[in-house]
Design an enzyme around this catalytic site. Structure first.
Site, short mmCIF file in Angstrom:
data_model
loop_
_atom_site.label_atom_id
_atom_site.label_comp_id
_atom_site.label_asym_id
_atom_site.label_seq_id
_atom_site.Cartn_x
_atom_site.Cartn_y
_atom_site.Cartn_z
N ARG A 289 0.86 -1.20 0.00
CA ARG A 289 0.00 0.00 0.00
C ARG A 289 0.89 1.24 0.00
NH1 ARG A 289 -1.32 1.78 4.67
NH2 ARG A 289 -2.04 -0.18 5.55
N TYR B 133 -16.57 18.16 -14.01
CA TYR B 133 -17.13 16.82 -14.12
C TYR B 133 -18.18 16.63 -13.01
CZ TYR B 133 -17.35 11.80 -13.30
OH TYR B 133 -17.81 10.53 -13.06
N ASP C 245 -7.50 20.32 -13.03
CA ASP C 245 -7.83 19.00 -13.57
C ASP C 245 -7.47 19.03 -15.05
OD1 ASP C 245 -9.04 16.75 -14.71
OD2 ASP C 245 -10.69 16.75 -13.28
N LYS D 58 -8.75 8.14 -18.56
CA LYS D 58 -9.08 8.75 -19.86
C LYS D 58 -7.88 8.69 -20.82
CE LYS D 58 -12.67 9.80 -17.33
NZ LYS D 58 -13.71 8.83 -17.10
#
Ligand code: PLP
Length: 391
Positions: free
Chosen positions: A58, A110, A182, A207
Site C-alpha cells: 500500500r 465533471y 484537472d 481517460k
C-alpha cells in the site's frame, strides 16, 4: 542503465522520449524493457532495522512508483502519486484542506467532482463558490479571507469552456491560494498547467493517459515539497492506491500518448468542422473552432485542441433518436479511449448536478458529448451523418 543515468536523460529529452522512458529503469534482474507488474502485497526484508525501502505494497510498489515518476516528469512536477480512480485523486487533494476553508471552483466541472464537493465535503465544513473561472474578475470577486484553493477544470467537461491558467495563477499567488487544475481533457501532451504556474495537477488516468478503456485510475502531481509529502501520506493513510496491474496499463498507455493525442486532435478538428456545417446542430463546442469564444486563449495555452467535442441537438427527444441510431460510436460514459465514445451529459456524467445548475452551465437536455477515437474519421462522420438523418 542506472537510475542516475535514466534521470539525467529524462531531464534533457523531448516529450515523446520521456513518455516512453521517464521513470522506467530496465528491470535489474532480467533487463525486461517493460516495467514488470509487481503483483505483491509485501516484501521480505533482509534484516530487522535494515531500512529496506520496500516494506508494504500500500505504501510503495515498484510498478506504481515507475508510473508516478513518469507522470511527474511529463507534467514537470516535483512528485506524483497514483490513486484508484480520478475521484480518489481529487479527494486526496481536497484532504489538504481543513474544516472552515473555502474553495473557488469552476462552475462547470465533471459531475462526480460536483457530487463530491457538494454532497460530501460540505458536510465536513468545506465551503465552495462556483464561478465561471473563464472570467478572472469573477474569480477575484469570489475570493475571501477563508479561501485556500482555486480549483479549475480547463477545458471543462462537457461544454469545453477555458480558464486562462497564467492569469488564474497570478490571482492565486496574490491571494496565497493553491491553484489546482484537472488536466484530464488535454493530458500533459497538449497542456502543461505547472509551466503556467499551477501548484497541483490532477488527472483521471482512466481517460487519455491510459487511453484504452481498460483501467480506472487517477493521479496527483505536486510542485511543493510539503504538498508532495502530505499527498504521499494521504495515499498511504487512506489507502486508495492504484493497483500494480492498472499502473502497468497506464504506463503502457502513456508510451503512445503523443501519437494518440495527435490523431484524436486531427480527427476532432475535422468532425467539429463537419458538425458546424449541419443545419440540425444548433451549436458546436470545440476550442479548435474559430467560433469558440476562447479560441485565441486555446491557441495560447494549449498545443492542440484535443479530442472532445460537445454539440446541441435542441431537445431530449432529438438526442435520444440520434444516440439510438449510431452504430460505430458507442453510447458510453467515459472518454479518451481508442474507440469513439458518445454520451448524454445531462443524464449520464452530469446526472448528479441539479437541473437548474445544469441549465446555468449549458448542460441542456439536447447536449451530446463525443470523445473522438482513433477510427477513420470518414467512418465516424458517416455514422454521425446517418444518425443525424433520424431527427
Ligand atoms: C475531467 C474529469 N475529472 C475527473 C474524473 C473522474 O475520474 P474517474 O472516473 O477516474 O474517477 C472524470 C471522469 O469522467 C473527468 O471527466
Amino acid at each position: 542503465m542506472t537510475a542516475k543515468r535514466t534521470a539525467r536523460r529524462a531531464k534533457t529529452t523531448g516529450f515523446a522520449t520521456q513518455a516512453i522512458h521517464a521513470g522506467q529503469i530496465p528491470d535489474p534482474t532480467t533487463g525486461a524493457v517493460m516495467q514488470p507488474i509487481y503483483q505483491v502485497s509485501t516484501y521480505r526484508q533482509p534484516a530487522l532495522g535494515a531500512g529496506w525501502v520496500y516494506d508494504y505494497a500500500r505504501t510503495i510498489n515498484p510498478t506504481r512508483s515507475a508510473l508516478e515518476n513518469n507522470l511527474a516528469a511529463l507534467e514537470g512536477g516535483l512528485a506524483a502519486r497514483c490513486f484508484a480512480s480520478g475521484m480518489s485523486a481529487i479527494a486526496a487533494v481536497m484532504n489538504l484542506l481543513r474544516s472552515g476553508d473555502h474553495v473557488v471552483v469552476s462552475r462547470n466541472v465533471y459531475g462526480g467532482t460536483y457530487r463530491l464537493f457538494e454532497g460530501l465535503l460540505r458536510q465536513f465544513g468545506l465551503d465552495f463558490t462556483w464561478v465561471d473561472t473563464g472570467d478572472l474578475a469573477a474569480v477575484e470577486r469570489a475570493i475571501r479571507p477563508a479561501t485556500k484553493m482555486l480549483y479549475v477544470e480547463t477545458p471543462t467537461n462537457p461544454v469545453l469552456g477555458l480558464t486562462d491558467l497564467a492569469g488564474a495563477s497570478r490571482l492565486a499567488r496574490k491571494a496565497k491560494l493553491r491553484l489546482v487544475v484537472d488536466n484530464t481533457f488535454m493530458s500533459p501532451y497538449f497542456q502543461r498547467p505547472i509551466a503556467l504556474g499551477t501548484d497541483i495537477v490532477v488527472h483521471s488516468t482512466t481517460k487519455f493517459l491510459n487511453g484504452h478503456s481498460d483501467s480506472v485510475g487517477g493521479c496527483v502531481i505536486t510542485t511543493r515539497a510539503a504538498d508532495a509529502e502530505r499527498i504521499g501520506w494521504l495515499q498511504n493513510s487512506v489507502g486508495a492506491i492504484l493497483s500494480p496491474m492498472d499502473s502497468f496499463l497506464v504506463l503502457r498507455g502513456i508510451k503512445t500518448l503523443p501519437i494518440r493525442m495527435e490523431r484524436h486532435d486531427a480527427s476532432a478538428r475535422r468532425i467539429a468542422a463537419w458538425l458546424s456545417g449541419r443545419r440540425k446542430i444548433l451549436a458546436v463546442h470545440y476550442p479548435g473552432l474559430k467560433t469558440h469564444p476562447q479560441h485565441a486563449l486555446a491557441k495560447r495555452q494549449m498545443t492542440g485542441f484535443g479530442g472532445m467535442i460537445s454539440f446541441e441537438l435542441g431537445s431530449l427527444g432529438n438526442a435520444k433518436k440520434f444516440l439510438g441510431r449510431l452504430t460505430l460510436c458507442a453510447l458510453a460514459e467515459s472518454l479518451g479511449g481508442v474507440e469513439t465514445l458518445i454520451s448524454h451529459p445531462a443524464s449520464m456524467t452530469h446526472g448528479a448536478v441539479p437541473k437548474a445548475e445544469r441549465k446555468r452551465i449549458g448542460v441542456s437536455d439536447g447536449l451530446v458529448r463525443i470523445s473522438v477515437g482513433l477510427e477513420d474519421a470518414d467512418d465516424l462522420i458517416a455514422d454521425l451523418d446517418q444518425a443525424l438523418r433520424s431527427i
